[in-house]
Motif scaffolding. Structure first.
Motif, PDB file in Angstrom:
ATOM      1  N   ALA A 138       0.885  -1.250  -0.100  1.00  0.00           N
ATOM      2  CA  ALA A 138      -0.038  -0.086   0.182  1.00  0.00           C
ATOM      3  C   ALA A 138       0.931   1.356   0.021  1.00  0.00           C
ATOM      4  O   ALA A 138       0.359   2.180  -0.597  1.00  0.00           O
ATOM      5  N   LEU A 198      -2.928  -0.796  -6.917  1.00  0.00           N
ATOM      6  CA  LEU A 198      -3.979  -0.782  -5.624  1.00  0.00           C
ATOM      7  C   LEU A 198      -5.176  -0.790  -6.222  1.00  0.00           C
ATOM      8  O   LEU A 198      -5.690  -0.076  -7.077  1.00  0.00           O
ATOM      9  N   ASP A 204      -8.671   1.132  -1.814  1.00  0.00           N
ATOM     10  CA  ASP A 204      -7.347   1.179  -1.099  1.00  0.00           C
ATOM     11  C   ASP A 204      -6.755   2.784  -1.654  1.00  0.00           C
ATOM     12  O   ASP A 204      -6.157   3.285  -0.707  1.00  0.00           O
ATOM     13  N   ASN A 257      -6.156   5.443   1.226  1.00  0.00           N
ATOM     14  CA  ASN A 257      -4.747   5.827   1.738  1.00  0.00           C
ATOM     15  C   ASN A 257      -4.597   7.401   1.151  1.00  0.00           C
ATOM     16  O   ASN A 257      -4.072   8.198   1.907  1.00  0.00           O
TER      17      ASN A 257
END
Length: 410
Positions: free
Chosen positions: A105, A233, A237, A241
């Motif tokens: 990530a 990703l 996600d 983030n």
């Protein structure tokens, strides 16, 4: 999901209560918000690990115990059951992942946040933004200027807007979103109005990202949103983030600016050395971050029964890693750990976390604040000081900083 994540959330293991751990039922929410440091000292004296009913967590307050937690993802997971961060940003961001999941990530933005990239691509933009905010401060004048409102908050916001590459976003938008996310992440007392604010911000940012992600796939650049958009990703996600970056990427730099000015104002001898070149600005930055850490506490969860600093913990025990307390532990930083001292013997602190969860943006903060925003402030306004004729206000303990910081230079 990684093996440790599976262990941490095995349905057959549920938190069984604090057991025979020390209990601090005297901790008061009002006292923590007004000034948490006396409570931190008392907690450390009671035990490095104490069950606090107010927040329904074991608070970890010694440097060694906090460092132990950060050093062992197998035993102390960031993938926390019912994490306030997950609810605040509407997903599970990198800070709530361990091991390979965390690395995956975080990988897209690592190149953007390397020291060389910050100095070459972003430092000129940071300086441009700082000079523009200084012009605004001068227009407001020394009788009415507030360092947080007029310089620190809008500067941190504009720097983050630029690094993220957010189109048609104002400083006001960024401040509102960041404050709402921070309030949600710190909402350990489960206030419903706070959740409403963070969920509204999450929806607004999601609508923006629904437009920007496909645009950056066709028009990649050096921004963090472009890096995330062009990674492997999932869209969920990417959203989680970027919202995480919005929360910490504005809040902590904002509070570091005001904390440094406050600290130097309260310690004129150290201020004179800093302005006279006798102390490097990086030393000032590091000591201020240790002394009044903008991130005070973050959660972890045990994956199995264990013992931490002599206290037995059950599986899935909710921990609060109180780095603001750890950074003033006399066992780590000396009997004067509660004092601000830029000449303190160098020892790593925990203001930016540790291990694999070391803050991804710590170099951006060090350069934008420690090398540009604060030195430039004193270069352009050398008589800058706290205005004692107007009230200053500190707030928070999960996240703590000056919300009112009146200054003058007359």
């Amino acid at each position: 999901m990684s093996q440790r994540g599976t262990a941490a959330h095995d349905a057959s293991e549920t938190f069984s209560g604090p057991g025979d751990a020390p209990v601090a039922d005297w901790v008061d929410a009002g006292d923590l918000s007004a000034d948490p440091y006396p409570a931190y000292s008392k907690l450390r004296d009671q035990s490095p690990v104490v069950w606090v009913p107010l927040v329904r967590k074991f608070l970890v307050t010694s440097f060694d115990a906090c460092h132990t937690v950060e050093s062992d993802q197998e035993l102390y997971s960031a993938d926390v059951t019912g994490a306030t961060m997950n609810r605040a940003v509407g997903g599970r961001p990198m800070l709530r992942k361990d091991g390979p999941d965390h690395r995956t990530a975080r990988a897209p933005i690592n190149p953007v946040l390397r020291p060389r990239s910050i100095r070459e691509a972003w430092a000129p933009i940071f300086e441009r933004n700082a000079r523009r905010r200084l012009d605004v401060m001068r227009e407001i004048g020394p009788s009415a200027a507030d360092l947080n409102r007029d310089y620190a908050a809008p500067l941190a916001s504009q720097n983050l807007i630029d690094m993220l590459g957010l189109h048609d976003v104002t400083v006001g938008d960024m401040q509102r979103w960041s404050h709402a996310f921070i309030a949600g992440i710190g909402n350990v007392l489960d206030d419903e109005e706070t959740w409403t604010r963070s969920e509204r911000a999450s929806t607004e940012v999601s609508h923006l990202l629904d437009e920007l992600i496909p645009w950056y796939r066709d028009h990649p650049d050096a921004s963090m949103t472009s890096a995330f958009a062009n990674s492997d990703l999932s869209t969920a996600d990417v959203h989680a983030n970027i919202k995480l970056v919005i929360s910490g990427g504005m809040n902590e730099p904002q509070h570091m600016i005001t904390t440094i000015v406050w600290a130097l104002d309260k310690h004129p001898d150290q201020k004179a050395r800093a302005l006279g070149g006798e102390s490097l600005w990086q030393d000032v930055f590091d000591e201020a971050a240790r002394w009044r850490s903008p991130i005070g506490m973050y959660p972890r969860e045990t994956t199995r029964p264990c013992e931490l600093a002599g206290v037995r913990l059950p599986a899935r025990a909710p921990l609060g890693v109180v780095v603001a307390a750890a950074n003033r532990d006399p066992e780590a930083f000396g009997a004067d750990a509660h004092e601000f001292d830029v000449q303190r013997p160098k020892r790593p602190h925990l203001a930016f976390g540790d291990g694999v969860h070391l803050c991804a943006g710590h170099w951006a903060a060090r350069i934008s604040i420690g090398q540009i925003a604060v030195p430039l402030l004193y270069q352009e306004l050398p008589t800058l000081r706290i205005d004692r004729n107007r009230p200053a206000t500190w707030e928070g303990w999960v996240f703590r900083g000056l919300t009112q910081c009146p200054v003058t230079w007359a």
